[in-house]
Design an enzyme around this catalytic site. Structure first.
Site, mmCIF file in Angstrom:
data_model
loop_
_atom_site.group_PDB
_atom_site.id
_atom_site.type_symbol
_atom_site.label_atom_id
_atom_site.label_comp_id
_atom_site.label_asym_id
_atom_site.label_seq_id
_atom_site.Cartn_x
_atom_site.Cartn_y
_atom_site.Cartn_z
ATOM 1 N N SER A 8 4.942 11.602 3.794
ATOM 2 C CA SER A 8 4.396 10.608 4.716
ATOM 3 C C SER A 8 3.653 11.296 5.850
ATOM 4 O O SER A 8 4.018 12.403 6.269
ATOM 5 C CB SER A 8 5.566 9.797 5.288
ATOM 6 O OG SER A 8 5.150 9.058 6.403
ATOM 7 N N TYR A 30 14.230 9.181 9.442
ATOM 8 C CA TYR A 30 13.450 8.954 8.213
ATOM 9 C C TYR A 30 12.396 10.054 8.058
ATOM 10 O O TYR A 30 12.268 10.671 6.994
ATOM 11 C CB TYR A 30 12.769 7.572 8.265
ATOM 12 C CG TYR A 30 11.667 7.445 7.241
ATOM 13 C CD1 TYR A 30 11.954 7.327 5.886
ATOM 14 C CD2 TYR A 30 10.308 7.476 7.627
ATOM 15 C CE1 TYR A 30 10.931 7.239 4.940
ATOM 16 C CE2 TYR A 30 9.290 7.390 6.692
ATOM 17 C CZ TYR A 30 9.606 7.273 5.346
ATOM 18 O OH TYR A 30 8.593 7.199 4.419
ATOM 19 N N LYS A 87 11.713 13.305 5.111
ATOM 20 C CA LYS A 87 10.474 13.678 4.413
ATOM 21 C C LYS A 87 10.153 15.147 4.695
ATOM 22 O O LYS A 87 9.790 15.913 3.806
ATOM 23 C CB LYS A 87 9.305 12.783 4.853
ATOM 24 C CG LYS A 87 9.465 11.331 4.438
ATOM 25 C CD LYS A 87 9.530 11.198 2.918
ATOM 26 C CE LYS A 87 9.765 9.795 2.447
ATOM 27 N NZ LYS A 87 10.044 9.708 1.017
HETATM 28 P P1 NAD Z 1 10.021 0.768 -1.739
HETATM 29 O O1 NAD Z 1 11.268 0.579 -0.961
HETATM 30 O O2 NAD Z 1 9.289 -0.441 -2.202
HETATM 31 O O3 NAD Z 1 10.303 1.710 -3.009
HETATM 32 C C1 NAD Z 1 11.307 2.695 -3.004
HETATM 33 C C2 NAD Z 1 12.182 2.427 -4.210
HETATM 34 O O4 NAD Z 1 13.202 3.425 -4.287
HETATM 35 C C3 NAD Z 1 12.890 1.077 -4.145
HETATM 36 O O5 NAD Z 1 12.608 0.371 -5.338
HETATM 37 C C4 NAD Z 1 14.369 1.425 -4.024
HETATM 38 O O6 NAD Z 1 15.181 0.469 -4.679
HETATM 39 C C5 NAD Z 1 14.414 2.787 -4.693
HETATM 40 N N1 NAD Z 1 15.503 3.672 -4.264
HETATM 41 C C6 NAD Z 1 15.860 4.044 -3.014
HETATM 42 N N2 NAD Z 1 16.847 4.934 -3.070
HETATM 43 C C7 NAD Z 1 17.127 5.156 -4.395
HETATM 44 C C8 NAD Z 1 18.051 5.979 -5.091
HETATM 45 N N3 NAD Z 1 18.912 6.761 -4.441
HETATM 46 N N4 NAD Z 1 18.050 5.950 -6.436
HETATM 47 C C9 NAD Z 1 17.195 5.150 -7.121
HETATM 48 N N5 NAD Z 1 16.288 4.355 -6.505
HETATM 49 C C10 NAD Z 1 16.267 4.354 -5.156
HETATM 50 O O7 NAD Z 1 9.055 1.705 -0.873
HETATM 51 P P2 NAD Z 1 7.551 2.134 -1.115
HETATM 52 O O8 NAD Z 1 6.744 1.591 0.000
HETATM 53 O O9 NAD Z 1 7.157 1.878 -2.507
HETATM 54 O O10 NAD Z 1 7.685 3.703 -0.860
HETATM 55 C C11 NAD Z 1 7.822 4.641 -1.909
HETATM 56 C C12 NAD Z 1 8.001 6.014 -1.303
HETATM 57 O O11 NAD Z 1 6.875 6.303 -0.469
HETATM 58 C C13 NAD Z 1 9.231 6.143 -0.413
HETATM 59 O O12 NAD Z 1 9.796 7.420 -0.605
HETATM 60 C C14 NAD Z 1 8.661 6.020 0.980
HETATM 61 O O13 NAD Z 1 9.460 6.686 1.927
HETATM 62 C C15 NAD Z 1 7.302 6.689 0.818
HETATM 63 N N6 NAD Z 1 6.315 6.255 1.805
HETATM 64 C C16 NAD Z 1 6.045 4.922 1.956
HETATM 65 C C17 NAD Z 1 5.123 4.513 2.925
HETATM 66 C C18 NAD Z 1 4.827 3.050 3.142
HETATM 67 O O14 NAD Z 1 4.292 2.707 4.191
HETATM 68 N N7 NAD Z 1 5.129 2.155 2.198
HETATM 69 C C19 NAD Z 1 4.461 5.462 3.720
HETATM 70 C C20 NAD Z 1 4.736 6.808 3.519
HETATM 71 C C21 NAD Z 1 5.671 7.192 2.556
HETATM 72 N N1 UFG Z 2 2.184 -3.331 14.767
HETATM 73 C C1 UFG Z 2 2.107 -4.439 15.588
HETATM 74 N N2 UFG Z 2 2.902 -5.511 15.312
HETATM 75 C C2 UFG Z 2 3.762 -5.538 14.244
HETATM 76 C C3 UFG Z 2 3.821 -4.404 13.399
HETATM 77 C C4 UFG Z 2 3.024 -3.306 13.690
HETATM 78 O O1 UFG Z 2 1.349 -4.442 16.562
HETATM 79 O O2 UFG Z 2 4.452 -6.531 14.051
HETATM 80 C C5 UFG Z 2 1.298 -2.168 15.021
HETATM 81 C C6 UFG Z 2 2.044 -0.879 15.310
HETATM 82 O O3 UFG Z 2 2.350 -0.770 16.676
HETATM 83 C C7 UFG Z 2 1.038 0.164 14.814
HETATM 84 C C8 UFG Z 2 0.339 -0.525 13.649
HETATM 85 O O4 UFG Z 2 0.566 -1.926 13.844
HETATM 86 O O5 UFG Z 2 0.077 0.421 15.811
HETATM 87 C C9 UFG Z 2 0.885 -0.135 12.277
HETATM 88 O O6 UFG Z 2 2.298 -0.306 12.269
HETATM 89 P P1 UFG Z 2 3.160 -0.262 10.916
HETATM 90 O O7 UFG Z 2 4.570 -0.565 11.288
HETATM 91 O O8 UFG Z 2 2.517 -1.106 9.879
HETATM 92 O O9 UFG Z 2 2.990 1.242 10.431
HETATM 93 P P2 UFG Z 2 3.332 2.620 11.183
HETATM 94 O O10 UFG Z 2 2.047 3.368 11.318
HETATM 95 O O11 UFG Z 2 4.126 2.408 12.393
HETATM 96 O O12 UFG Z 2 4.311 3.314 10.124
HETATM 97 C C10 UFG Z 2 3.937 3.486 8.761
HETATM 98 C C11 UFG Z 2 5.183 3.445 7.885
HETATM 99 C C12 UFG Z 2 6.079 4.609 8.174
HETATM 100 C C13 UFG Z 2 5.307 5.884 8.066
HETATM 101 C C14 UFG Z 2 4.071 5.844 8.935
HETATM 102 C C15 UFG Z 2 3.222 7.055 8.740
HETATM 103 O O13 UFG Z 2 5.910 2.255 8.115
HETATM 104 O O14 UFG Z 2 7.110 4.644 7.238
HETATM 105 O O15 UFG Z 2 3.285 4.696 8.601
HETATM 106 O O16 UFG Z 2 2.889 7.167 7.394
HETATM 107 F F1 UFG Z 2 6.096 6.897 8.465
#
Ligand code: NAD
Ligand code: UFG
Length: 337
Positions: free
Chosen positions: A124, A148, A152
């Site tokens: 991330s 979190y 990572k």
């Molecule tokens: P998500 O929660 O939709 O998908 C993660 C999946 O992992 C879920 O289906 C959950 O049930 C499964 N899971 C969690 N722990 C597990 C375990 N121990 N064994 C088996 N399954 C398990 O999230 P996502 O948005 O699809 O994210 C996927 C990956 O990308 C995650 O590692 C997340 O941290 C990373 N990531 C997501 C974002 C974002 O904004 N969505 C940003 C950066 C990184």
């Molecule tokens: N925001 C609002 N109102 C809301 C939600 C978000 O104003 O209800 C704003 C936040 O302050 C930020 C922007 O919208 O400026 C984006 O916020 P998000 O929560 O959508 O995303 P973040 O950038 O805070 O975080 C995301 C993921 C994290 C990851 C990070 C960097 O949720 O898991 O991007 O990859 F770590």
């Protein structure tokens, strides 16, 4: 290739499963359904006309992971499985360290027993911490501001050390920026549990009338309109980035890190306006104080992925907003999990 997708029933995993299947690969998902529904992969099968088997089990359990490798001849792993809620990680740090780090280490232990050397990891942009210089490049200093993020950061460290100990392994660490949107069919998308933390799912629930209005967290940041700026990327572009990464990793050895972002920062108000224009809807909002822990600006330098993976994001903000709403509109209860 036969690719194991840990967390494959989740938001990014299910879109990547679809993309890999359409490219001619086979997939198998291992997911404990902690934050997802089996319906996502059922719909992937419906969209592709191909099998996307799901094994319901925990990636931290060595016997479970071993049995998946015994059952399938896995060529490569994409490791999505993890807990991902930043706020919750502050309240329950041990749950996050235990789940996210054990899952990574279990895979590292089991894979070589089956001759599997290729792994792509979901990292991330959060590992860039409070870097001020933008755009963020892969060689910039790293550090985190919440548990979190540290899971990572530490997983990246573990994978790097493991690959150094066995230089025939090939690990690709993908640092995602802000994935939003959904597959154009509106059949798969993001299905957050409870009130969404992230901006786009929150906006979608305001649009659908489930939530009253958006709270914009701060308008006193040093940005063009005072609201936070991020690098939003369409989840299908992200999925295609995984396809490029896995095909690259299969022909490579060692560890490589890539940003997956567009390189374009948009403010919260840009997103609100783009969503309104793309979908002909009004999103009421109020300005509230900053959310603790948020940074002002975060966007990628996507050059390395472009030059080395020959991948770049193609879909624009209008498409992201349109596809996010198309999913929400047709699935007001998500997958109904
Ligand atoms: P998500 O929660 O939709 O998908 C993660 C999946 O992992 C879920 O289906 C959950 O049930 C499964 N899971 C969690 N722990 C597990 C375990 N121990 N064994 C088996 N399954 C398990 O999230 P996502 O948005 O699809 O994210 C996927 C990956 O990308 C995650 O590692 C997340 O941290 C990373 N990531 C997501 C974002 C974002 O904004 N969505 C940003 C950066 C990184
Ligand atoms: N925001 C609002 N109102 C809301 C939600 C978000 O104003 O209800 C704003 C936040 O302050 C930020 C922007 O919208 O400026 C984006 O916020 P998000 O929560 O959508 O995303 P973040 O950038 O805070 O975080 C995301 C993921 C994290 C990851 C990070 C960097 O949720 O898991 O991007 O990859 F770590």
């Amino acid at each position: 290739m036969q690719v194991l997708l840990t967390g494959g029933a989740g938001y990014i995993g299910s879109h990547t499963a679809l993309c890999l299947l359409n490219a001619g690969h086979q997939v198998v998902a291992l997911d404990n359904l902690n934050n997802s529904s089996p319906e996502a992969l059922r719909r992937v099968e419906e969209l592709t006309g191909k099998k996307a088997p799901l094994i319901v089990g925990d990636c931290t359990n060595e016997a479970t992971v071993t049995s998946v490798f015994e059952q399938y001849k896995i060529d490569a792993v994409i490791h999505f499985a993890g807990l991902k809620a930043v706020g919750e990680s502050v309240v329950k740090p041990l749950d996050y360290y235990q789940n996210n780090l054990d899952a990574t280490m279990t895979l590292c232990r089991v894979m070589p027993k089956f001759g599997c050397k290729v792994l792509v990891f979901s990292s991330s942009a959060t590992v860039y911490g409070t870097n001020q210089e933008m755009p963020l490049r892969e060689d910039f200093p790293t550090g985190c501001t919440n548990p979190y993020g540290w899971t990572k950061w530490i997983s990246e460290r573990i994978l790097t050390d493991v690959a150094h100990a066995d230089p025939t392994r090939s690990f690709v660490l993908l640092r995602y920026f802000n994935p939003i949107g959904a597959h154009e069919s509106g059949r798969i998308g993001e299905d957050p549990t409870g009130i969404p933390n992230n901006l786009m799912p929150y906006i979608c629930q305001v649009a659908s009338g489930k939530l009253d209005h958006l709270r914009v967290f701060g308008n006193d940041y040093p940005t063009k309109d005072g609201t936070g700026e991020r690098d939003y990327i369409h989840v299908m572009d992200l999925a295609e980035g995984h396809l490029a990464a896995i095909e690259f990793a299969a022909k490579h050895e060692g560890v490589e890190i890539f940003n997956l972002g567009t390189g374009i920062p948009y403010s919260v108000l840009d997103i609100v306006r783009a969503f309104e224009q793309a979908n002909g809807l009004k999103i009421p909002y109020e300005i509230t104080p900053r959310r603790p822990g948020d940074i002002a600006v975060c966007y990628a330098d996507p050059k390395r992925a472009r030059d080395t993976l020959h991948w770049q994001a193609k879909r624009d903000l209008t498409t992201m907003c349109h596809d996010a709403w198309n999913w929400q509109k047709h699935n007001p209860q998500g997958y109904g999990k």
